[in-house]
Design a protein around this motif. Structure first.
Motif, PDB file in Angstrom:
ATOM      1  N   SER A  66      36.561   4.427   7.495  1.00 33.96           N
ATOM      2  CA  SER A  66      35.981   3.272   8.248  1.00 33.96           C
ATOM      3  C   SER A  66      37.072   2.475   9.779  1.00 33.96           C
ATOM      4  CB  SER A  66      36.616   2.129   6.874  1.00 33.96           C
ATOM      5  OG  SER A  66      37.370   2.601   6.663  1.00 33.96           O
ATOM      6  N   SER A  67      38.409   3.569   9.613  1.00 32.92           N
ATOM      7  CA  SER A  67      39.089   2.768  10.557  1.00 32.92           C
ATOM      8  C   SER A  67      39.018   3.791  11.900  1.00 32.92           C
ATOM      9  CB  SER A  67      40.265   2.995   9.688  1.00 32.92           C
ATOM     10  OG  SER A  67      41.076   4.000   9.987  1.00 32.92           O
ATOM     11  N   VAL A  68      38.343   5.388  11.762  1.00 37.81           N
ATOM     12  CA  VAL A  68      38.607   5.562  12.960  1.00 37.81           C
ATOM     13  C   VAL A  68      38.183   5.293  14.458  1.00 37.81           C
ATOM     14  CG1 VAL A  68      36.267   6.972  12.806  1.00 37.81           C
ATOM     15  CG2 VAL A  68      38.347   8.242  13.414  1.00 37.81           C
ATOM     16  N   LEU A  69      37.341   4.496  14.722  1.00 40.35           N
ATOM     17  CA  LEU A  69      36.512   3.557  15.890  1.00 40.35           C
ATOM     18  C   LEU A  69      37.633   2.632  16.550  1.00 40.35           C
ATOM     19  CD1 LEU A  69      33.136   3.387  15.277  1.00 40.35           C
ATOM     20  CD2 LEU A  69      34.466   5.439  16.305  1.00 40.35           C
ATOM     21  N   TRP A  70      38.089   2.252  15.229  1.00 35.07           N
ATOM     22  CA  TRP A  70      39.155   0.235  15.419  1.00 35.07           C
ATOM     23  C   TRP A  70      40.274   1.319  16.278  1.00 35.07           C
ATOM     24  CZ3 TRP A  70      40.781  -3.910  12.132  1.00 35.07           C
ATOM     25  CH2 TRP A  70      41.455  -4.813  12.957  1.00 35.07           C
ATOM     26  N   PHE A  71      40.760   1.754  15.270  1.00 37.21           N
ATOM     27  CA  PHE A  71      42.123   2.478  15.374  1.00 37.21           C
ATOM     28  C   PHE A  71      42.148   3.704  16.456  1.00 37.21           C
ATOM     29  CE2 PHE A  71      43.550   2.644  10.840  1.00 37.21           C
ATOM     30  CZ  PHE A  71      44.007   0.477  11.086  1.00 37.21           C
ATOM     31  N   GLY A  72      40.974   4.198  17.333  1.00 37.16           N
ATOM     32  CA  GLY A  72      40.817   5.242  18.123  1.00 37.16           C
ATOM     33  C   GLY A  72      40.706   3.973  19.782  1.00 37.16           C
ATOM     34  N   ALA A  73      40.228   2.930  19.676  1.00 41.04           N
ATOM     35  CA  ALA A  73      40.226   2.175  20.821  1.00 41.04           C
ATOM     36  C   ALA A  73      42.249   1.684  20.695  1.00 41.04           C
ATOM     37  CB  ALA A  73      39.750   1.166  20.109  1.00 41.04           C
ATOM     38  N   VAL A 202      40.999  -4.293  23.832  1.00 40.13           N
ATOM     39  CA  VAL A 202      40.463  -4.120  22.817  1.00 40.13           C
ATOM     40  C   VAL A 202      39.493  -5.007  22.396  1.00 40.13           C
ATOM     41  CG1 VAL A 202      41.092  -2.683  20.593  1.00 40.13           C
ATOM     42  CG2 VAL A 202      42.248  -2.663  22.439  1.00 40.13           C
ATOM     43  N   ASP A 203      38.723  -4.317  21.522  1.00 40.59           N
ATOM     44  CA  ASP A 203      37.767  -5.120  21.118  1.00 40.59           C
ATOM     45  C   ASP A 203      38.057  -5.105  19.625  1.00 40.59           C
ATOM     46  OD1 ASP A 203      35.502  -6.517  19.726  1.00 40.59           O
ATOM     47  OD2 ASP A 203      33.839  -5.303  19.711  1.00 40.59           O
ATOM     48  N   MET A 209      34.848  -5.454  12.197  1.00 42.93           N
ATOM     49  CA  MET A 209      33.615  -5.468  11.395  1.00 42.93           C
ATOM     50  C   MET A 209      33.568  -3.769  11.163  1.00 42.93           C
ATOM     51  SD  MET A 209      31.570  -8.561  14.502  1.00 42.93           S
ATOM     52  CE  MET A 209      30.012  -8.137  13.845  1.00 42.93           C
ATOM     53  N   SER A 210      33.345  -3.212  12.110  1.00 40.93           N
ATOM     54  CA  SER A 210      33.192  -1.318  12.092  1.00 40.93           C
ATOM     55  C   SER A 210      33.696  -1.251  10.818  1.00 40.93           C
ATOM     56  CB  SER A 210      33.716  -0.925  12.989  1.00 40.93           C
ATOM     57  OG  SER A 210      34.825  -0.717  12.924  1.00 40.93           O
ATOM     58  N   ILE A 254      30.134  -8.355  24.615  1.00 47.24           N
ATOM     59  CA  ILE A 254      31.274  -8.579  25.613  1.00 47.24           C
ATOM     60  C   ILE A 254      31.100  -6.992  26.721  1.00 47.24           C
ATOM     61  CG2 ILE A 254      31.958  -9.776  23.172  1.00 47.24           C
ATOM     62  CD1 ILE A 254      33.419  -6.693  22.616  1.00 47.24           C
ATOM     63  N   PRO A 255      31.988  -7.952  27.183  1.00 42.97           N
ATOM     64  CA  PRO A 255      32.225  -7.162  28.473  1.00 42.97           C
ATOM     65  C   PRO A 255      32.790  -5.053  28.264  1.00 42.97           C
ATOM     66  CG  PRO A 255      33.369  -8.322  28.933  1.00 42.97           C
ATOM     67  CD  PRO A 255      32.698  -8.753  27.952  1.00 42.97           C
ATOM     68  N   ASN A 256      33.148  -5.142  27.476  1.00 42.02           N
ATOM     69  CA  ASN A 256      34.907  -3.988  27.139  1.00 42.02           C
ATOM     70  C   ASN A 256      34.212  -3.768  25.126  1.00 42.02           C
ATOM     71  OD1 ASN A 256      35.803  -3.361  29.174  1.00 42.02           O
ATOM     72  ND2 ASN A 256      36.913  -5.310  29.131  1.00 42.02           N
ATOM     73  N   PRO A 257      33.037  -3.420  24.787  1.00 40.84           N
ATOM     74  CA  PRO A 257      33.341  -3.636  23.280  1.00 40.84           C
ATOM     75  C   PRO A 257      34.178  -2.222  22.629  1.00 40.84           C
ATOM     76  CG  PRO A 257      30.884  -2.435  25.442  1.00 40.84           C
ATOM     77  CD  PRO A 257      31.727  -3.015  25.411  1.00 40.84           C
ATOM     78  N   LEU A 258      33.612  -2.138  21.613  1.00 40.81           N
ATOM     79  CA  LEU A 258      34.347  -1.595  20.806  1.00 40.81           C
ATOM     80  C   LEU A 258      33.718  -0.170  21.375  1.00 40.81           C
ATOM     81  CD1 LEU A 258      36.675  -0.376  19.001  1.00 40.81           C
ATOM     82  CD2 LEU A 258      35.616  -0.607  16.859  1.00 40.81           C
ATOM     83  N   TYR A 259      32.296   0.258  20.453  1.00 43.27           N
ATOM     84  CA  TYR A 259      31.323   1.160  21.467  1.00 43.27           C
ATOM     85  C   TYR A 259      30.214   0.686  21.420  1.00 43.27           C
ATOM     86  CZ  TYR A 259      29.398   4.983  18.811  1.00 43.27           C
ATOM     87  OH  TYR A 259      28.760   6.627  18.118  1.00 43.27           O
ATOM     88  N   ASP A 260      30.330   1.247  22.671  1.00 42.21           N
ATOM     89  CA  ASP A 260      30.125   1.289  23.356  1.00 42.21           C
ATOM     90  C   ASP A 260      28.176   1.536  23.326  1.00 42.21           C
ATOM     91  OD1 ASP A 260      28.482   1.114  26.084  1.00 42.21           O
ATOM     92  OD2 ASP A 260      29.445   1.528  27.728  1.00 42.21           O
TER      93      ASP A 260
END
Length: 531
Positions: A66-73, A202-203, A209-210, A254-260
């Motif tokens: 649940s956290s890997v995308l956000w924390f990676g960013a 960072v988004d 949300m992710s 948004i211009p700089n999304p967490l997940y393009d």
């Protein structure tokens, strides 16, 4: 040396850097699997339901996935080394709380905390590898990272089984403490302070949300077999659907999304992501069900159950370098399909051969086949992700590569656990209905709760012990067949996606060159705007 990259004669990062990153990842990989062999002991210690046992098994994956995308960013922006160090530090108290948890609920929360800590450190390892190496050296580095990581995860039950010979269940969660301390010291000393990090904001809203989306989705799957909270499960599913819709809408606006999503829609990227989720999920699911089968049905000791994993661990290490060579010579598609074939053979062996009283070689054969499959498929699944994104999105790619293992493991373990729970309860209910004498409602509930509960009841009523244990074993076998069948279906679906959607070697090279050209053009345009 603290802030410098260790170099070899070819001006490439030294092996000590790669070894450090693999060691940091090992803390997470071990934590993913050490609980499996202790699940029967934990069930007995807390008289836990099968759902609670499932949550102990999946809690770490839940926090990590649940956290890997956000924390990676966050690492991409604020510093990958910093996130790596913070995550490794937090892993230490998380392991201590889990090891000395007074209740099963505290244990589950500690496992989730450990997963969140791994979400900080684990994604940065692959991101740094991708940033430091290129070409065939990157492929080999990813192969070592993938193969050794999967093997360490597979060795978790062996270490746990050895400890459980003379220690209680809590000891298995303390295994990673010395490893965490060593990897922390090495990370501080050898990992470069800054490697191609981005200045883009960072988004955080998308990250939150992710985290909620993946977390409640995994919880919904785990709680699905519990009749008394079906309404709650439905609410969770509705929430996941709403948050998923809002997440996609937000990422597109948004211009700089967490997940393009434009990058994620690239054929090489999304097929590799899907393939990795299934193959790593199959490994974790097989280990989860297998450890309970060995102890509950075959009567293996914790050590014997742990040591039975060795064929998978050894073959993953041996096959991973060959997988890297296959990717370079035959392409990712061929290598992925070869891996899927071996995984399929492994699950067919479990479904058709694993039953009460089988010899060990039939157990080892299944684990060996799955080990070869994951060793082959792991490298192209991770390599294709990192190779198909621009440098500024390497955190997204490494996060997705980590998500393959974590989300795949959490989802497949959750599905397997749900089917095991449902199949076990259904089978035992049918057996109870066929018994002429009356059984009290409380005893009936206990028998259907879990194998551990049935074992506990058998100790209370020794005159009926043989009948209870026999019924529990038969019911467990009925449940695990449901799980193995689900695994076979998932593997076939994954293989079909790879076969029909993943490009062959020549087309893969053309697409990667096209992606590089598009990304370079975009980066140049962005630089001109800044000027």
């Amino acid at each position: 040396m603290n802030a410098e990259i260790v170099k070899n004669k070819d001006s490439e990062p030294g092996m000590v850097v790669l070894a450090t990153l693999i060691l940091v990842a090992a803390v997470a990989n071990l934590n993913l699997s050490v609980a499996n062999v202790a699940l029967p002991s934990i069930g007995l210690a807390f008289n836990a339901s099968q759902v609670q046992i499932n949550m102990v098994a999946v809690g770490f994956s839940l926090g990590l996935a649940s956290s890997v995308l956000w924390f990676g960013a966050l690492g991409d922006h604020h510093g990958r080394k910093m996130m790596l160090i913070i995550g490794t530090i937090i892993a230490i108290p998380a392991s201590l709380i889990a090891g000395f948890a007074p209740t099963v609920d505290v244990l589950v929360l500690a496992r989730i905390m450990g997963g969140l800590a791994a979400g900080m450190s684990f994604p940065t390892t692959l991101a740094i590898i991708t940033a430091l190496w290129s070409g065939p050296k990157r492929t080999r580095s990813i192969a070592l990272w993938s193969g050794v990581g999967a093997a360490i995860a597979a060795l978790g039950p062996l270490l746990s089984g050895y400890l459980l010979i003379s220690h209680d269940w809590g000891s298995v969660f303390l295994i990673t403490l010395p490893l965490a301390v060593i990897s922390l010291i090495m990370a501080i000393k050898f990992v470069p302070s800054h490697v191609n990090e981005t200045k883009n904001p960072v988004d955080n809203l998308g990250g939150l949300m992710s985290l909620i989306l993946i977390g409640i989705l995994i919880l919904a799957i785990n709680f699905a077999p519990v009749p008394s909270i079906r309404t709650f499960v439905i609410v969770l599913i509705i929430m996941a659907a709403i948050i998923g819709f809002l997440f996609i809408k937000h990422q597109r606006s948004i211009p700089n999304p967490l997940y393009d999503l434009k990058v994620a829609s690239r054929r090489i990227f999304w097929v590799a992501a899907s393939a990795g989720i299934i193959v790593f999920g199959a490994l974790m699911g097989a280990m989860y069900i297998g450890q309970q089968f060995l102890q509950n049905v075959l009567g293996y000791s914790t050590f014997d159950a742990g040591i039975s994993i060795i064929p998978a661990a050894i073959l993953m290490i041996l096959v991973a370098p060959q997988s890297a060579k296959l990717v370079e010579s035959r392409g990712s598609r061929f290598t992925l399909l070869a891996g899927y074939l071996f995984c399929l053979l492994g699950f067919l062996t479990m479904l058709l051969i694993w039953k009460e009283g089988i010899p060990y070689w039939e157990v080892g054969l299944a684990y060996a086949l799955v080990g070869i499959g994951v060793g082959l498929a792991g490298t192209p699944a991770s390599h294709s992700l990192t190779g198909s994104v621009p440098v500024k999105r390497v955190g997204m790619a490494s996060g997705t590569a980590d998500l393959q293992r974590d989300f795949g493991g959490a989802i497949m373990t959750s599905i397997f656990g749900t089917l095991l729970t449902a199949g076990y309860a259904s089978s035992f209910a049918a057996k109870i209905n066929n018994i002429p004498q009356q059984i009290s409602a409380s005893v009936e509930t206990t028998l259907q709760k879990s194998f551990a509960s049935a074992t506990d009841l058998a100790q209370q009523y020794p005159q009926y012990s043989d009948q209870i244990i026999s019924g529990a074993k038969a019911s467990f076998l009925a449940g695990d067949r449901w799980a193995y069948l689900a695994g076979i279906i998932a593997i076939l679906v994954g293989a079909a996606i790879v076969f029909y959607k993943f490009p062959n070697m020549e087309e893969e090279k053309k697409l990667l060159a096209q992606y590089y050209k598009e990304d370079t053009k975009t980066e140049n345009m962005e630089e001109k705007k800044l000027e």
